[in-house]
Design a protein around this motif. Structure first.
Motif, PDB file in Angstrom:
ATOM      1  N   TYR A  71      -1.528   6.132  -0.141  1.00 28.00           N
ATOM      2  CA  TYR A  71      -2.902   6.560   0.060  1.00 28.00           C
ATOM      3  C   TYR A  71      -3.333   6.579   1.522  1.00 28.00           C
ATOM      4  O   TYR A  71      -4.321   5.933   1.908  1.00 28.00           O
ATOM      5  CB  TYR A  71      -3.831   5.692  -0.790  1.00 28.00           C
ATOM      6  N   TYR A 110       1.616  -7.025  -1.847  1.00 28.51           N
ATOM      7  CA  TYR A 110       0.457  -6.334  -1.294  1.00 28.51           C
ATOM      8  C   TYR A 110       0.145  -5.025  -2.012  1.00 28.51           C
ATOM      9  O   TYR A 110      -0.925  -4.446  -1.809  1.00 28.51           O
ATOM     10  CB  TYR A 110       0.685  -6.039   0.191  1.00 28.51           C
ATOM     11  N   SER A 111       1.093  -4.526  -2.850  1.00 30.90           N
ATOM     12  CA  SER A 111       0.942  -3.186  -3.449  1.00 30.90           C
ATOM     13  C   SER A 111       0.634  -2.172  -2.350  1.00 30.90           C
ATOM     14  O   SER A 111      -0.285  -1.355  -2.454  1.00 30.90           O
ATOM     15  CB  SER A 111      -0.162  -3.171  -4.513  1.00 30.90           C
ATOM     16  N   ALA A 112       1.415  -2.270  -1.301  1.00 28.27           N
ATOM     17  CA  ALA A 112       1.178  -1.454  -0.119  1.00 28.27           C
ATOM     18  C   ALA A 112       2.475  -1.292   0.662  1.00 28.27           C
ATOM     19  O   ALA A 112       3.401  -2.103   0.531  1.00 28.27           O
ATOM     20  CB  ALA A 112       0.115  -2.099   0.772  1.00 28.27           C
ATOM     21  N   LYS A 165      -2.271   1.145   1.171  1.00 24.73           N
ATOM     22  CA  LYS A 165      -2.150   1.038  -0.280  1.00 24.73           C
ATOM     23  C   LYS A 165      -1.233   2.118  -0.871  1.00 24.73           C
ATOM     24  O   LYS A 165      -1.184   3.255  -0.394  1.00 24.73           O
ATOM     25  CB  LYS A 165      -3.525   1.166  -0.928  1.00 24.73           C
ATOM     26  N   ASP A 177       0.358   3.196  -5.053  1.00 25.99           N
ATOM     27  CA  ASP A 177       0.460   2.884  -6.475  1.00 25.99           C
ATOM     28  C   ASP A 177       1.944   2.746  -6.798  1.00 25.99           C
ATOM     29  O   ASP A 177       2.617   3.730  -7.125  1.00 25.99           O
ATOM     30  CB  ASP A 177      -0.190   3.981  -7.321  1.00 25.99           C
ATOM     31  N   TYR A 183      -0.844  -2.314   6.676  1.00 23.03           N
ATOM     32  CA  TYR A 183      -0.456  -2.153   5.282  1.00 23.03           C
ATOM     33  C   TYR A 183      -1.360  -1.087   4.668  1.00 23.03           C
ATOM     34  O   TYR A 183      -2.593  -1.197   4.725  1.00 23.03           O
ATOM     35  CB  TYR A 183      -0.623  -3.460   4.504  1.00 23.03           C
ATOM     36  N   CYS A 204      -6.541   0.490   3.627  1.00 20.97           N
ATOM     37  CA  CYS A 204      -5.758  -0.603   4.211  1.00 20.97           C
ATOM     38  C   CYS A 204      -5.919  -1.906   3.433  1.00 20.97           C
ATOM     39  O   CYS A 204      -6.940  -2.155   2.785  1.00 20.97           O
ATOM     40  CB  CYS A 204      -6.169  -0.834   5.663  1.00 20.97           C
ATOM     41  N   VAL A 205      -4.890  -2.746   3.561  1.00 15.13           N
ATOM     42  CA  VAL A 205      -4.880  -4.060   2.933  1.00 15.13           C
ATOM     43  C   VAL A 205      -4.766  -5.111   4.039  1.00 15.13           C
ATOM     44  O   VAL A 205      -3.957  -4.979   4.961  1.00 15.13           O
ATOM     45  CB  VAL A 205      -3.690  -4.198   1.956  1.00 15.13           C
ATOM     46  N   ASP A 215      -8.426  -6.258  -0.154  1.00 18.09           N
ATOM     47  CA  ASP A 215      -8.782  -4.930   0.331  1.00 18.09           C
ATOM     48  C   ASP A 215      -9.614  -5.065   1.606  1.00 18.09           C
ATOM     49  O   ASP A 215     -10.428  -5.985   1.739  1.00 18.09           O
ATOM     50  CB  ASP A 215      -9.605  -4.174  -0.714  1.00 18.09           C
TER      51      ASP A 215
END
Length: 272
Positions: A137, A33-35, A224, A226, A222, A195-196, A202
């Motif tokens: 984030y 999820y990169s989250a 986000k 980096d 979830y 949020c994801v 997204d």
């Protein structure tokens, strides 16, 4: 850019290392999820029944103060509402406040592997407090990053203003949890562009506009991050099988995370 107000941290503390101990499925979900998963405080009650609680002294003082108001004295029907106001505040705060938790240490913790990740197939990602502030984030208007304070909730003194804020109470835990040395990020349980979705997409503006921003139907969100900049290294649980090492390296590669993957320094023969 920092996305959090700081609590109980100095500028020097920002260089400290933090560890996120994860079961393998939780590690995979983070990378896919990169989250980061931010659960509601109420979902953490199974591990700490006092999660998000209001210190006893402040709750008692505020109740006594309110009961002295003339409008309360002249309307006995309000007495029950005032008496229960602190518990309602806590209940609402546990629903509306999200938290993501890290262990602050320069070294691995056998207890954290055992209690939060599992051996031999757990994974821990390592970062710093400063990187958390920049590369997770959350909405900076409603988000805090700080060191948890371990106190006696029966005697701890807290201002009435802070005691009424669920975000501030989220940085208090009982003394019995002091070994966790927790650094915590908190934010409000509101959907938004940070949020994801559970399908990995997204969140669209129509999903969080108006009443859609309220997140009553999910145990968390979830948010986000980096991961390429957040994760400085990844450490495998002591005794991890070789196939897991290769798998974690491959997952990191697919997620664009190029920081080192290391075996545990707790293993015999591994350089500490």
């Amino acid at each position: 850019m920092a996305h959090f107000e700081l609590r109980h941290l100095s500028q020097a503390d920002l260089k400290l290392h933090v560890w996120r101990y994860l079961t393998f499925p939780k590690y995979v979900s983070m990378m896919i999820y990169s989250a980061l998963w931010f659960p509601k405080l109420k979902t953490l009650l199974s591990m700490d029944a006092d999660e998000g609680a209001m210190p006893v002294v402040a709750a008692k003082e505020m109740t006594e103060q309110f009961l002295q108001w003339d409008i309360i004295k002249n309307n006995p029907g309000f007495t029950e509402q005032i008496t229960n106001s602190s518990s309602r505040n806590v209940e609402d705060g546990r629903e509306l406040t999200l938290a993501n938790c890290w262990f602050c240490s320069e070294e691995e913790s056998p207890a954290m592997w055992r209690d939060y990740a599992g051996i031999p197939e757990g994974v821990s990602v390592v970062s710093t407090i400063d990187l958390l502030s920049q590369y997770v984030y959350c909405d900076p208007r409603v988000s805090l990053l700080g060191r948890v304070q371990y106190v006696d909730l029966n005697s701890h003194v807290m201002s009435h203003y802070e005691a009424n804020q669920a975000g501030e109470r989220a940085f208090l835990k009982g003394n019995s949890f002091a070994a966790e040395r927790e650094i915590r990020m908190t934010t409000m349980s509101f959907r938004g562009p940070m949020c994801v979705n559970l399908d990995g997409t997204d969140m669209r503006s129509d999903q969080y506009s108006g009443l859609g921003m309220n997140n009553f139907d999910s145990p968390g969100l979830y948010i986000k991050a980096d991961l390429r900049k957040l994760i400085t290294r990844t450490v495998l649980a002591p005794g991890s099988p070789v196939f897991l090492e290769h798998l974690v390296r491959r997952i990191g590669h697919l997620a664009g995370v190029v920081s080192p993957v290391e075996r545990s320094s707790l293993e015999t023969g591994v350089q500490k």
